[in-house]
Design an enzyme around this catalytic site. Structure first.
Site, short mmCIF file in Angstrom:
data_model
loop_
_atom_site.label_atom_id
_atom_site.label_comp_id
_atom_site.label_asym_id
_atom_site.label_seq_id
_atom_site.Cartn_x
_atom_site.Cartn_y
_atom_site.Cartn_z
CD GLU A 21 -0.19 -38.30 88.82
OE1 GLU A 21 0.89 -38.20 88.22
OE2 GLU A 21 -0.92 -39.31 88.74
CE LYS A 98 2.17 -36.93 84.87
NZ LYS A 98 1.34 -37.71 85.81
#
Length: 121
Positions: A21, A98
């Site tokens: 990520e 997100k």
């Protein structure tokens, strides 16, 4: 008292606990709401007497650019800066989402919401 809202601020950032990520990044959505006394600006029609939403957007973009493992950390930084930098704000709420999180399922987004009041209330 009045409310100013910024909805669907889109940002590409690198938050998350996974190493990937931090390298690949992801799409995020931020929604922000602040409460302040807007009666003076309603009379004066002067930007100096209100909450400048350009300033709010800048805070969001700058804090989203700083990598964190948890969205809670990002939200806290956003709230802290709003209350420090914009004295007219009495209360701020932020939602950080997100988009398409890597959680092993078909999930559109995961959202954390945090609220902070000015301590001198």
């Amino acid at each position: 008292m009045g409310t100013i809202k910024l909805k669907n601020i889109r940002v590409y950032a690198y938050h998350g606990c996974l190493v990937e990520e931090g390298k690949i990044g992801s799409d995020y959505r931020v929604d922000l709401s602040v409460k302040a006394d807007l009666s003076k600006s309603a009379q004066t029609d002067d930007l100096a007497d209100t909450v400048d939403y350009v300033h709010l957007n800048l805070i969001v973009k700058q804090e989203m650019a700083i990598r964190s493992k948890l969205l809670e950390q990002v939200a806290k930084r956003i709230l802290d800066r709003i209350l420090i930098e914009i004295p007219i704000v009495k209360l701020a709420k932020v939602e950080v989402s997100k988009i398409n999180p890597p959680i092993g399922g078909n999930v559109a987004m995961v959202t954390i919401e945090m609220l902070k009041k000015r301590k001198d209330l």
